[in-house]
Each structure stands twice: as structure tokens, then as C-alpha cells.
Design a protein around this motif. Sequence first.
Motif, mmCIF file in Angstrom:
data_model
loop_
_atom_site.group_PDB
_atom_site.id
_atom_site.type_symbol
_atom_site.label_atom_id
_atom_site.label_comp_id
_atom_site.label_asym_id
_atom_site.label_seq_id
_atom_site.Cartn_x
_atom_site.Cartn_y
_atom_site.Cartn_z
ATOM 1 N N GLY A 62 0.839 -1.209 0.000
ATOM 2 C CA GLY A 62 0.000 0.000 0.000
ATOM 3 C C GLY A 62 0.861 1.241 0.000
ATOM 4 N N ALA A 63 2.028 1.136 -0.666
ATOM 5 C CA ALA A 63 3.001 2.234 -0.633
ATOM 6 C C ALA A 63 2.409 3.517 -1.202
ATOM 7 C CB ALA A 63 4.256 1.854 -1.425
ATOM 8 N N ALA A 64 2.736 4.634 -0.543
ATOM 9 C CA ALA A 64 2.315 5.951 -1.034
ATOM 10 C C ALA A 64 3.463 6.636 -1.754
ATOM 11 C CB ALA A 64 1.840 6.817 0.131
ATOM 12 N N VAL A 65 4.656 6.045 -1.671
ATOM 13 C CA VAL A 65 5.841 6.610 -2.334
ATOM 14 C C VAL A 65 6.882 5.498 -2.493
ATOM 15 C CG1 VAL A 65 6.759 7.428 -0.105
ATOM 16 C CG2 VAL A 65 7.640 8.424 -2.200
ATOM 17 N N ILE A 66 7.663 5.582 -3.563
ATOM 18 C CA ILE A 66 8.787 4.655 -3.734
ATOM 19 C C ILE A 66 10.072 5.479 -3.671
ATOM 20 C CG2 ILE A 66 9.976 3.051 -5.292
ATOM 21 C CD1 ILE A 66 7.310 2.128 -6.349
ATOM 22 N N ALA A 81 8.805 1.473 -11.767
ATOM 23 C CA ALA A 81 7.753 0.864 -10.935
ATOM 24 C C ALA A 81 6.848 1.961 -10.364
ATOM 25 C CB ALA A 81 8.383 0.041 -9.813
ATOM 26 N N ALA A 82 7.451 3.064 -9.923
ATOM 27 C CA ALA A 82 6.653 4.186 -9.396
ATOM 28 C C ALA A 82 5.748 4.749 -10.496
ATOM 29 C CB ALA A 82 7.578 5.284 -8.853
ATOM 30 N N ALA A 83 6.286 4.837 -11.719
ATOM 31 C CA ALA A 83 5.481 5.359 -12.836
ATOM 32 C C ALA A 83 4.316 4.408 -13.124
ATOM 33 C CB ALA A 83 6.357 5.533 -14.076
ATOM 34 N N ALA A 84 4.584 3.099 -13.074
ATOM 35 C CA ALA A 84 3.532 2.112 -13.359
ATOM 36 C C ALA A 84 2.422 2.193 -12.323
ATOM 37 C CB ALA A 84 4.138 0.707 -13.390
ATOM 38 N N ARG A 85 2.791 2.475 -11.058
ATOM 39 C CA ARG A 85 1.794 2.576 -9.981
ATOM 40 C C ARG A 85 1.280 4.008 -9.809
ATOM 41 N NH1 ARG A 85 -0.861 -1.262 -8.544
ATOM 42 N NH2 ARG A 85 -1.352 -0.107 -6.669
ATOM 43 N N ARG A 86 1.802 4.926 -10.630
ATOM 44 C CA ARG A 86 1.453 6.351 -10.520
ATOM 45 C C ARG A 86 1.731 6.874 -9.107
ATOM 46 N NH1 ARG A 86 -1.870 9.094 -14.966
ATOM 47 N NH2 ARG A 86 -1.017 7.889 -16.665
ATOM 48 N N LEU A 87 2.879 6.480 -8.569
ATOM 49 C CA LEU A 87 3.267 6.911 -7.220
ATOM 50 C C LEU A 87 4.362 7.969 -7.299
ATOM 51 C CD1 LEU A 87 3.523 3.467 -5.363
ATOM 52 C CD2 LEU A 87 1.795 5.257 -5.017
ATOM 53 N N PRO A 88 4.462 8.831 -6.301
ATOM 54 C CA PRO A 88 5.610 9.745 -6.236
ATOM 55 C C PRO A 88 6.907 8.937 -6.131
ATOM 56 C CG PRO A 88 3.926 10.355 -4.627
ATOM 57 C CD PRO A 88 3.531 9.022 -5.183
#
Length: 361
Positions: A62-66, A81-88
Motif C-alpha cells: 500500500g506504498a504511497a511513495v517509492i 515501478a513508481a510510474a507504473a503505480r502512478r506513485l511519487p
Amino acid sequence: MQAVGLSGPVLIVAGNAAITRLAPTWAAAFAEAGWLHRVRAFGGESSRREIEALAREAAALGAAVIVAAGGGKTLDAARAAAAARRLPFVSCPTVCSTDAPTSALSVIYCDEGPTAGAVESLEIHRRSPDLVLVDTQVIADSPPRFLAAGIGDAMSTFYEARAAVAAGKPNMRGGRSTRAALELARLCRDVVLEHGVAALEASHRHVPDNALEQVVEAATLLSGLGFESAGLAAAHAIHNGLTVVPAMHDALHGEKVAFGTLVQLALEQRAATAAAARVALESEAERVASFFVSTGLPVTLGQLGLPAETEATRVAVQAIAHRATTTGETIHNMPFPVDVAAVVAAIEAADSLGRRTLAAV
Ligand SMILES: [Zn+2]
């Protein structure tokens, strides 16, 4: 991280050396912030398989940031991976060997079959990193050769930006370059020329001083913003050409880019029609070559692993020139047409300038 509006849970993707060194710091910092965090050792390759595994782990947590801590491949895989999950995404380079930490690019490599280890594709993500965090003590403790390579990569930025802007070519995002981008690239070169040698001495002593701070900013931030916003040209295409030579596989990205910069300057001299412009370009190339020698960067084919004046070297130079001039390569961002013959002549000219410069030391 709180200061830029980020919050946990945090997935940290890190190389083993970074984990050994920084895990206690992360544990203390995230406990203080009250954020759940998990450290995942990077699998070793910035491949589709690794990127998918990182994205799955981020989802499970449930990461909010990588956060990525390590070298280029660690950063590239975690960024994708962050881009794929649309995470900061937070970029924490532990070496200063390229300008990639600031960029929105990931190089993806094959990790199976006969092409394992080769570049599969280059992905440009929607967003730049939310935060680029560099601990200059960590950089001071990394091998000086990596910092020298970062200086090589940073030196190319202005010359490539100048060429791409002169040609009116789009930047890495496909947009128009800006005056600001070219000035950032110029400042990058000037800072590195002024402080590069002192920064390397600081790196040998493992003491981060003002010179090292300045060079880390130039090689990471100014160079990263400069190349992405103003564009690449011949130096990085020559780098890509050099990657086809097995004898050069041990050379670092920035070492090959440094030689590529000398080749680009030689191409510009060949293309200059006015005698005064040729003289100015010649003295510019001499200054850059002397600087590279003072930082230990390679300035000849021999230093990159190709012995001088052999048949094998002649064949390799042809292969480099063919690879560097393939369709879509950034060498076609130069403000004049470049073909295989021009690149072969420019490589020979750069090598001979490098040999003259080394002999004069
Ligand atoms: Zn580069």
C-alpha cells in the motif's frame, strides 16, 4: 520528504551497499515520522520482470511513495515501478556517475535469452522525480572513478544542448528547448570546469567540501535538467556507438561520453566553414581535452581499450560510426548532416587530439 508533501507507507528499493550503510538511518527517520516502511533489495537488473516485481510489492505494501537508493539501474527500475503505480518517486543516488537521477527516464534491460544485459528500451515517464536527495558524504565515500565519470557526463551536456538548440531540434520531451535550459547546461559546464579537479581530490580524501558540493549539484541537477530540457546530440550517440565494442565494456557511461564529447567537438570543427570559427572550436576542444586529462577521463581509443593503429581498431571504429549514425540517433540533432565517414574522421581527430594532450602532460 514531509516538506515536499510526501507521506508513508514507503517502499525503499536499494542496492546491498546502500542497505548496509543506510538501513539504520531509514529505520530511525521513518520511525520518527511514524511512517511504515519496507526495504527491498534491488534484484540487480532494470528489467521488465524486476520492475513488475517492484510494482507488485509497492501495491502489496500500500506504498504511497517509492524511494530508490543506489546506482543507476536501481534508480531506473524503481522509477519505472513508481510510474507504473502512478506513485511519487524519490531518487537517492549513492554515486555521482551520471545525470540520470534527476531525469524522468528509465533504461530497461533484457534479463534473459541471448540478449540478456543489452538495452531493451528507453522509457520516458510522465513525471520527474518528486525529490532528488544526495548525501555528499555518501558520494565522497564512493570510488573517485565514478565521480570522474559523472564529470564526463556533465561536461557533454552544454555542448550537446548548444548543438541541439542551434539545429532547432526538440528536447528529450519532444518540446522546444528554452533559454533557461541552455543556461543551466552552460552553468553546469562552468561549475565542473572550475571545481572538478578539487572535487576529485575531496573524493580521494572522503571529505565532502564546497568543491564536491558544487560538482554534485552540477553533475546531478544542472546536467539532468539541461540534457532533458535542451536535448542530446553527437556525444551520447558516440557513446552508444562505443557500446558495440566488447573491449570497451568496462568503461563507464560518463567515460565513453567524455570521449564522445571530443568527437562531437571534432565534428563541429570539420563542419565549420569560417576559419575563425574553426580556430575557436579547436581551442575549445583543446581546453576540454586538457580538463579531461586532469580528471583522469579517457581521451584516446587506447585508454578506452582499443590499441592504436591495428586492423581490429579500424574495424571497430567503422562499427562505432555505423551504430552512432543509425536512424533516430541523437547525432542527427547536430546542426549539420553527419554520416559514417564524418564520424570516422572525427573519431580519428579526437583520438589524435587526446594523444597530443596526454603527451604534453
Ligand atoms: Zn549521459
